[in-house]
Design a protein around this motif. Structure first.
Motif, PDB file in Angstrom:
ATOM      1  N   ILE A   1      -5.671  -4.713 -11.366  1.00 57.30           N
ATOM      2  CA  ILE A   1      -5.112  -3.965 -12.494  1.00 57.30           C
ATOM      3  C   ILE A   1      -5.585  -4.563 -13.815  1.00 57.30           C
ATOM      4  O   ILE A   1      -6.045  -3.844 -14.716  1.00 57.30           O
ATOM      5  CB  ILE A   1      -3.571  -3.958 -12.438  1.00 57.30           C
ATOM      6  N   ARG A   2      -5.498  -5.875 -13.925  1.00 56.06           N
ATOM      7  CA  ARG A   2      -5.862  -6.524 -15.187  1.00 56.06           C
ATOM      8  C   ARG A   2      -7.356  -6.396 -15.483  1.00 56.06           C
ATOM      9  O   ARG A   2      -7.752  -6.082 -16.606  1.00 56.06           O
ATOM     10  CB  ARG A   2      -5.454  -8.000 -15.148  1.00 56.06           C
TER      11      ARG A   2
ATOM     12  N   SER B   1      -8.223  -2.580 -16.213  1.00 54.51           N
ATOM     13  CA  SER B   1      -7.689  -2.101 -17.493  1.00 54.51           C
ATOM     14  C   SER B   1      -8.354  -2.803 -18.666  1.00 54.51           C
ATOM     15  O   SER B   1      -8.585  -2.185 -19.716  1.00 54.51           O
ATOM     16  CB  SER B   1      -6.169  -2.291 -17.548  1.00 54.51           C
TER      17      SER B   1
ATOM     18  N   THR C   1      -1.372   1.963  -9.089  1.00 57.83           N
ATOM     19  CA  THR C   1      -1.826   1.660 -10.448  1.00 57.83           C
ATOM     20  C   THR C   1      -3.207   1.030 -10.423  1.00 57.83           C
ATOM     21  O   THR C   1      -4.087   1.389 -11.220  1.00 57.83           O
ATOM     22  CB  THR C   1      -0.822   0.722 -11.145  1.00 57.83           C
TER      23      THR C   1
ATOM     24  N   TRP D   1      -0.531   2.353 -23.842  1.00 58.06           N
ATOM     25  CA  TRP D   1      -0.932   2.110 -22.446  1.00 58.06           C
ATOM     26  C   TRP D   1      -1.223   0.631 -22.204  1.00 58.06           C
ATOM     27  O   TRP D   1      -0.795   0.058 -21.200  1.00 58.06           O
ATOM     28  CB  TRP D   1      -2.163   2.963 -22.127  1.00 58.06           C
ATOM     29  N   TRP D   2      -1.945  -0.003 -23.129  1.00 61.12           N
ATOM     30  CA  TRP D   2      -2.306  -1.409 -22.972  1.00 61.12           C
ATOM     31  C   TRP D   2      -1.065  -2.293 -22.914  1.00 61.12           C
ATOM     32  O   TRP D   2      -0.980  -3.208 -22.107  1.00 61.12           O
ATOM     33  CB  TRP D   2      -3.233  -1.819 -24.118  1.00 61.12           C
TER      34      TRP D   2
ATOM     35  N   VAL E   1       2.022   4.343 -15.895  1.00 58.77           N
ATOM     36  CA  VAL E   1       2.196   2.897 -15.714  1.00 58.77           C
ATOM     37  C   VAL E   1       3.652   2.496 -15.931  1.00 58.77           C
ATOM     38  O   VAL E   1       4.238   1.745 -15.134  1.00 58.77           O
ATOM     39  CB  VAL E   1       1.281   2.112 -16.670  1.00 58.77           C
TER      40      VAL E   1
ATOM     41  N   THR F   1       2.101  -5.907 -15.376  1.00 57.36           N
ATOM     42  CA  THR F   1       1.474  -7.006 -14.630  1.00 57.36           C
ATOM     43  C   THR F   1       2.278  -8.294 -14.754  1.00 57.36           C
ATOM     44  O   THR F   1       2.353  -9.076 -13.796  1.00 57.36           O
ATOM     45  CB  THR F   1       0.024  -7.235 -15.091  1.00 57.36           C
TER      46      THR F   1
ATOM     47  N   ARG G   1      -1.474   8.195 -19.204  1.00 50.51           N
ATOM     48  CA  ARG G   1      -1.584   6.862 -18.631  1.00 50.51           C
ATOM     49  C   ARG G   1      -0.420   5.934 -18.984  1.00 50.51           C
ATOM     50  O   ARG G   1       0.089   5.235 -18.095  1.00 50.51           O
ATOM     51  CB  ARG G   1      -2.931   6.214 -19.023  1.00 50.51           C
TER      52      ARG G   1
ATOM     53  N   ASP H   1       6.516   0.784 -13.501  1.00 45.48           N
ATOM     54  CA  ASP H   1       7.197  -0.437 -13.936  1.00 45.48           C
ATOM     55  C   ASP H   1       8.704  -0.277 -13.707  1.00 45.48           C
ATOM     56  O   ASP H   1       9.366  -1.174 -13.168  1.00 45.48           O
ATOM     57  CB  ASP H   1       6.887  -0.686 -15.416  1.00 45.48           C
TER      58      ASP H   1
ATOM     59  N   GLU I   1      -6.572   2.776 -12.256  1.00 47.92           N
ATOM     60  CA  GLU I   1      -7.229   2.003 -13.310  1.00 47.92           C
ATOM     61  C   GLU I   1      -8.645   1.610 -12.895  1.00 47.92           C
ATOM     62  O   GLU I   1      -9.561   1.597 -13.720  1.00 47.92           O
ATOM     63  CB  GLU I   1      -6.405   0.759 -13.659  1.00 47.92           C
TER      64      GLU I   1
ATOM     65  N   VAL J   1       0.572  -1.777 -19.471  1.00 45.76           N
ATOM     66  CA  VAL J   1      -0.134  -2.515 -18.422  1.00 45.76           C
ATOM     67  C   VAL J   1       0.232  -3.993 -18.477  1.00 45.76           C
ATOM     68  O   VAL J   1       0.490  -4.633 -17.436  1.00 45.76           O
ATOM     69  CB  VAL J   1      -1.659  -2.337 -18.554  1.00 45.76           C
TER      70      VAL J   1
END
Length: 287
Positions: free
Chosen positions: A117-118, A121, A67, A30-31, A162, A38, A158, A166, A71, A34
């Motif tokens: 988002i950043r 998350s 998103t 997930w990370w 995401v 972004t 998740r 994308d 988040e 994200v």
């Protein structure tokens, strides 16, 4: 003659994965998703944020807003309740909920959405690393939309959500990519598991019917409809399945994600033509 003990010594060893390890793996995927998303959004000219996507009534801005909404809530942010009217593309309670998050952010700039988002998350990842969940069946303390999901379902979904957005953005603005990322692999393999349900319940295949799907980048997968009418996974590939599907990862994703119609996708098929058509028409399994 080789003693049995020596044969056993060369057998592959199966290593059990704990709940904590599996959930931590979902968090890692997930990370990455994200971060990829972004960076993609950051690289888009402002004029492309109004580009329509495959999702009805959603443009690039809406995908980013959605998103940011989820988040933010998962990171402990406040819920928003706004009037959305009766838009024809919204279905069900969860659809109303997600649309509220999009409408509430309609006037936010691209930079504001990317930052939300950043920041959200990052806060959530920090919390997950500090106190990682260890029981996949337990319920998270914070959840969006009031859905009754376990840690397993939340953390597994998740990366899918995401990454799917994308890809929605990439198709909309003509920037293909990201089809070989960890989130792409995770999403394709996850959605492939739904084909048993599609075959047995949605397409209404009779008991004994089999399906083999070959999707580029994933291991071939097979299902059979058992005597109880359930689509269960097979541990082997039938030589002559009732339905055989072969396609690229991108084609599978747009079909399983409900982004495109079967007639607009390139799928190689063989077997029962009528059942195949029903399977393809029923493949959309994401909300």
């Amino acid at each position: 003659m080789t003693p049995p003990v020596q044969q056993a010594a060369h057998a592959p060893r199966l290593v059990a994965v704990t709940d904590a390890e599996r959930l931590a793996g979902y968090v890692d995927v997930w990370w990455r998703a994200v971060d990829d998303f972004t960076h993609l959004l950051e690289d888009l000219p402002v004029g492309q944020w109004s580009t329509p996507t495959d999702l009805p009534a959603w443009d690039v801005h809406a995908c980013a807003a959605h998103t940011a909404h989820l988040e933010s809530v998962l990171a402990g942010g406040s819920e928003e309740t706004v009037e959305i009217g009766v838009p024809p593309h919204v279905r069900g309670i969860l659809g109303v909920y997600t649309e509220q998050g999009v409408v509430a952010r309609r006037d936010r700039t691209a930079d504001e959405l990317i930052n939300e988002i950043r920041e959200s998350s990052t806060a959530r990842r920090t919390a997950l690393l500090a106190a990682p969940p260890g029981d996949a069946s337990a319920r998270p303390a914070v959840m969006f939309g009031g859905v009754d999901w376990s840690w397993e379902r939340l953390l597994r979904n998740r990366p899918l959500d995401v990454w799917m957005h994308d890809q929605d953005v990439r198709r909309a603005v003509g920037r293909p990519g990201g089809l070989d990322s960890p989130a792409a692999q995770h999403t394709a393999d996850y959605l492939l598991e739904s084909l048993g349900l599609v075959l047995a319940k949605r397409a209404g295949a009779p008991a004994g019917s089999t399906l083999v799907a070959e999707v580029e980048g994933s291991e071939p997968i097979a299902f059979v409809v058992n005597a109880d009418g359930r689509g269960v996974r097979l541990d082997h590939l039938p030589a002559e399945p009732t339905v055989h599907l072969a396609m690229s990862r991108e084609v599978f994703i747009v079909l399983a994600g409900g982004r495109r119609r079967p007639e607009d996708a390139c799928v190689q098929t063989s077997g029962d033509a009528e059942l195949t058509a029903r399977v393809l028409a029923s493949m959309a399994v994401t909300p």
